[in-house]
Design a protein around this motif. Structure first.
Motif, PDB file in Angstrom:
ATOM      1  N   ASN A 112     -76.488 -13.810 107.744  1.00  0.00           N
ATOM      2  CA  ASN A 112     -76.449 -13.165 109.024  1.00  0.00           C
ATOM      3  C   ASN A 112     -77.694 -12.374 109.256  1.00  0.00           C
ATOM      4  O   ASN A 112     -78.227 -11.744 108.370  1.00  0.00           O
ATOM      5  CB  ASN A 112     -75.259 -12.231 109.086  1.00  0.00           C
ATOM      6  CG  ASN A 112     -75.377 -11.069 108.129  1.00  0.00           C
ATOM      7  OD1 ASN A 112     -75.814 -11.225 107.008  1.00  0.00           O
ATOM      8  ND2 ASN A 112     -74.987  -9.909 108.568  1.00  0.00           N
ATOM      9  N   ALA A 123     -77.055 -23.966 107.427  1.00  0.00           N
ATOM     10  CA  ALA A 123     -76.500 -22.621 107.242  1.00  0.00           C
ATOM     11  C   ALA A 123     -75.934 -22.528 105.833  1.00  0.00           C
ATOM     12  O   ALA A 123     -75.160 -23.395 105.416  1.00  0.00           O
ATOM     13  CB  ALA A 123     -75.420 -22.351 108.272  1.00  0.00           C
ATOM     14  N   PHE A 162     -84.241 -16.468 106.809  1.00  0.00           N
ATOM     15  CA  PHE A 162     -84.157 -17.879 106.410  1.00  0.00           C
ATOM     16  C   PHE A 162     -85.265 -18.190 105.416  1.00  0.00           C
ATOM     17  O   PHE A 162     -86.171 -17.391 105.203  1.00  0.00           O
ATOM     18  CB  PHE A 162     -84.252 -18.800 107.638  1.00  0.00           C
ATOM     19  CG  PHE A 162     -85.611 -18.842 108.279  1.00  0.00           C
ATOM     20  CD1 PHE A 162     -86.528 -19.820 107.930  1.00  0.00           C
ATOM     21  CD2 PHE A 162     -85.967 -17.901 109.227  1.00  0.00           C
ATOM     22  CE1 PHE A 162     -87.788 -19.858 108.521  1.00  0.00           C
ATOM     23  CE2 PHE A 162     -87.217 -17.936 109.823  1.00  0.00           C
ATOM     24  CZ  PHE A 162     -88.132 -18.915 109.465  1.00  0.00           C
ATOM     25  N   TYR A 171     -74.204 -16.773 108.423  1.00  0.00           N
ATOM     26  CA  TYR A 171     -74.783 -17.030 109.742  1.00  0.00           C
ATOM     27  C   TYR A 171     -73.688 -17.189 110.799  1.00  0.00           C
ATOM     28  O   TYR A 171     -73.742 -16.594 111.871  1.00  0.00           O
ATOM     29  CB  TYR A 171     -75.665 -18.283 109.673  1.00  0.00           C
ATOM     30  CG  TYR A 171     -76.150 -18.770 111.003  1.00  0.00           C
ATOM     31  CD1 TYR A 171     -77.123 -18.064 111.696  1.00  0.00           C
ATOM     32  CD2 TYR A 171     -75.641 -19.932 111.562  1.00  0.00           C
ATOM     33  CE1 TYR A 171     -77.574 -18.510 112.929  1.00  0.00           C
ATOM     34  CE2 TYR A 171     -76.091 -20.389 112.789  1.00  0.00           C
ATOM     35  CZ  TYR A 171     -77.056 -19.667 113.468  1.00  0.00           C
ATOM     36  OH  TYR A 171     -77.493 -20.112 114.678  1.00  0.00           O
ATOM     37  N   VAL A 204     -80.804 -21.380 106.852  1.00  0.00           N
ATOM     38  CA  VAL A 204     -80.419 -20.077 107.371  1.00  0.00           C
ATOM     39  C   VAL A 204     -79.607 -19.409 106.276  1.00  0.00           C
ATOM     40  O   VAL A 204     -78.515 -19.865 105.944  1.00  0.00           O
ATOM     41  CB  VAL A 204     -79.587 -20.213 108.666  1.00  0.00           C
ATOM     42  CG1 VAL A 204     -79.095 -18.850 109.105  1.00  0.00           C
ATOM     43  CG2 VAL A 204     -80.415 -20.874 109.755  1.00  0.00           C
ATOM     44  N   ILE A 233     -82.687 -12.901 111.913  1.00  0.00           N
ATOM     45  CA  ILE A 233     -81.941 -13.774 111.014  1.00  0.00           C
ATOM     46  C   ILE A 233     -82.903 -14.188 109.915  1.00  0.00           C
ATOM     47  O   ILE A 233     -83.999 -14.668 110.195  1.00  0.00           O
ATOM     48  CB  ILE A 233     -81.414 -15.028 111.744  1.00  0.00           C
ATOM     49  CG1 ILE A 233     -80.421 -14.610 112.820  1.00  0.00           C
ATOM     50  CG2 ILE A 233     -80.761 -15.985 110.749  1.00  0.00           C
ATOM     51  CD1 ILE A 233     -79.993 -15.731 113.714  1.00  0.00           C
TER      52      ILE A 233
END
Length: 110
Positions: A82, A9, A70, A14, A79, A68
């Motif tokens: 958000n 993350a 990524f 995230y 990631v 999401i």
């Protein structure tokens, strides 16, 4: 045996997004992330290339759709930030631009 991809993350985005979701929604997103981490190939219903090396993880729970963003960095999944609850047919342009900015920030911070 295939090596599992590590999920990273980037910053706080995230985590903050996940805190807005209920337990069922979080479980569904974790399930899709686990598939992404462990499966060689994953359904196009769950992962989609968006633009400039940014991908969208798609999770559906109780007729709500969550996205999401990524990227792949080497063998890892990063990631970026958000996701959001998708309420329209088209992914909002401002969310895509934000993902690309965060991707650039991520590579700039390495």
């Amino acid at each position: 045996m295939k090596q599992e991809r590590k999920i990273i993350a980037f910053k706080h985005y995230y985590k903050e997004f996940m805190q807005t979701l209920n337990a069922g929604e979080q479980r569904k997103i974790h399930y899709v992330l686990d598939m992404l981490a462990t499966q060689e190939r994953i359904s196009a219903k769950l992962v989609k290339s968006v633009r400039d090396g940014v991908y969208e993880l798609r999770a559906e729970y109780e007729s709500n759709i969550y996205r999401i963003f990524f990227i792949f960095d080497g063998g890892n999944i990063v990631v970026l930030f958000n996701g959001f609850q998708k309420k329209t047919q088209k992914t909002p342009e401002n969310e895509i631009k934000k993902a690309i900015e965060l991707k650039n920030e991520y590579y700039g911070s390495k």
